[in-house]
Design an enzyme around this catalytic site. Structure first.
Site, short mmCIF file in Angstrom:
data_model
loop_
_atom_site.label_atom_id
_atom_site.label_comp_id
_atom_site.label_asym_id
_atom_site.label_seq_id
_atom_site.Cartn_x
_atom_site.Cartn_y
_atom_site.Cartn_z
N ASN A 9 0.87 -1.18 0.00
CA ASN A 9 0.00 0.00 0.00
C ASN A 9 0.91 1.23 0.00
O ASN A 9 1.47 1.59 1.03
CB ASN A 9 -0.88 -0.05 1.27
CG ASN A 9 -1.72 1.20 1.44
OD1 ASN A 9 -1.79 2.04 0.54
ND2 ASN A 9 -2.36 1.32 2.59
N LYS A 11 0.17 4.22 -0.30
CA LYS A 11 -0.47 5.41 0.29
C LYS A 11 -0.21 6.63 -0.59
O LYS A 11 -0.18 6.51 -1.80
CB LYS A 11 0.00 5.60 1.73
CG LYS A 11 -0.19 4.32 2.56
CD LYS A 11 -0.04 4.54 4.03
CE LYS A 11 -0.22 3.21 4.77
NZ LYS A 11 -0.17 3.35 6.22
N HIS A 94 -9.58 1.10 4.49
CA HIS A 94 -8.34 1.29 5.25
C HIS A 94 -8.60 2.26 6.41
O HIS A 94 -9.38 3.20 6.27
CB HIS A 94 -7.25 1.84 4.33
CG HIS A 94 -5.91 1.85 4.99
ND1 HIS A 94 -5.53 2.84 5.87
CD2 HIS A 94 -4.87 0.98 4.93
CE1 HIS A 94 -4.32 2.56 6.32
NE2 HIS A 94 -3.90 1.44 5.76
N GLU A 96 -7.06 4.67 7.52
CA GLU A 96 -6.84 6.10 7.20
C GLU A 96 -8.03 6.68 6.44
O GLU A 96 -8.34 7.86 6.57
CB GLU A 96 -5.51 6.25 6.44
CG GLU A 96 -4.33 6.03 7.37
CD GLU A 96 -3.07 5.47 6.72
OE1 GLU A 96 -2.97 5.48 5.48
OE2 GLU A 96 -2.19 4.99 7.47
N GLU A 164 -5.70 -4.98 10.35
CA GLU A 164 -4.67 -3.98 10.62
C GLU A 164 -5.03 -3.21 11.90
O GLU A 164 -5.82 -2.26 11.85
CB GLU A 164 -4.59 -2.99 9.47
CG GLU A 164 -4.19 -3.61 8.16
CD GLU A 164 -3.58 -2.58 7.22
OE1 GLU A 164 -2.45 -2.79 6.80
OE2 GLU A 164 -4.24 -1.56 6.94
N GLY A 170 2.17 2.18 10.80
CA GLY A 170 3.13 3.27 10.67
C GLY A 170 3.80 3.67 11.97
O GLY A 170 4.42 4.73 12.05
N SER A 209 3.10 -2.12 10.44
CA SER A 209 4.54 -2.16 10.73
C SER A 209 5.19 -3.49 10.37
O SER A 209 6.10 -3.96 11.06
CB SER A 209 4.81 -1.79 12.20
OG SER A 209 4.41 -0.46 12.45
P1 PGA Z 1 2.68 0.27 7.62
O1 PGA Z 1 1.21 0.49 6.99
O2 PGA Z 1 3.20 -1.02 7.05
O3 PGA Z 1 3.47 1.46 7.18
O4 PGA Z 1 2.49 0.18 9.10
C1 PGA Z 1 0.36 -0.60 6.78
C2 PGA Z 1 -0.94 -0.13 6.16
O5 PGA Z 1 -1.43 0.93 6.55
O6 PGA Z 1 -1.49 -0.80 5.28
#
Ligand code: PGA
Length: 254
Positions: A9, A11, A94, A96, A164, A170, A209
């Site tokens: 992803n 982003k 997601h 976010e 997640e 993150g 992460s």
């Molecule tokens: P990350 O994000 O691996 O940077 O923690 C995962 C995600 O949001 O899909």
């Protein structure tokens, strides 16, 4: 046996040039690796670049969101009928999108339904916030997200869900393998309660992460079918390592 998925992803990262370079690097490194589905999800403007660079390779392209309407007055949105020409996968719900763009379980459900009807493959994201975990509400939150996210939907074989935990995204604070495995087991049980035997074919990924240093811990868990990766998917060598380790772990599963 469920084929695991490693999905990157991206982003709101990359440029036209860096997305092309990343696709080229990933393609070279993962094309020889079998037993795992590889997916990259660039930002909308770069989907065509990814599609062209990855044509004829084993790497599939996904989008990061989709609208439920076919077309119309939805400024800034992208419909399933547009995406179906370019991508195979689409990330939906997601955290976010839920936190900053108003997505709810109901809108997530509409997006999943529209994507499936169009022939896209959704990756439905669920996950509890830190405050919800601390309040002992993890299971309740996740099962609600799954139940409403999938309401009135006939779950197809091989459908993808990503667990997640929001506190792990993150932050560098990943869940542990056993903890994610147990939680994903609860999610699978809910899918089975709602949809029956197809739940055994549903791929449930862990995200939050994930890095080349911890991916094997997740990939070898019996309930975990790959990973959805943000930060560590933005570097070709790192993504290749995630794919390779996931394939090795899958091959070692009974
Ligand atoms: P990350 O994000 O691996 O940077 O923690 C995962 C995600 O949001 O899909």
């Amino acid at each position: 046996m469920r084929i695991p998925i490693v999905a990157g992803n991206w982003k709101m990262n990359t440029t036209a040039a860096s997305s092309a370079e990343l696709c080229d690097g990933i393609r070279k490194g993962v094309d020889g690796i079998s037993g795992v589905e590889k997916v990259v999800c660039p930002p909308f403007p770069f989907l065509f670049i990814a599609r062209d660079r990855l044509k004829g390779s084993s790497v599939k392209v996904g989008a990061q969101n989709v609208h439920w309407a076919e077309k119309g007055a939805y400024t800034g949105a992208v419909s399933y009928s547009m995406l179906v020409e370019v991508v195979e996968y689409v990330i939906i719900g997601h955290s976010e999108r839920r936190a900053y763009h108003g997505d709810t379980d109901e809108t997530v459900n509409r997006r999943v339904a529209a994507a499936l009807a169009a022939g896209l493959k959704p990756i439905l994201c669920v996950g509890e916030r830190e405050s919800e975990r601390e309040a002992g509400r993890t299971e309740e939150v996740l099962l609600r997200q799954v139940r409403i996210g999938l309401q009135r939907i006939q779950v197809p074989e091989g459908f993808a869900i990503a667990y997640e935990p929001v506190w792990a995204i993150g932050t560098g604070k990943a869940a542990t393998g056993p903890m994610a495995n147990e939680t994903i087991g609860l999610i699978r049980a809910e899918v089975a309660r709602l949809s029956g035997a197809v739940a055994q074919s549903v791929r449930i990924l862990y995200g939050g992460s994930v890095t080349p240093d911890n991916v094997a811990e997740f990939a070898r868990q019996p309930e975990i079918d790959g990973s959805l990766v943000g930060g560590a998917s933005l570097n070709a060598d790192s993504f290749i390592s995630l794919v390779r380790q996931t394939a090795e772990a899958a091959a070692a599963k009974p």
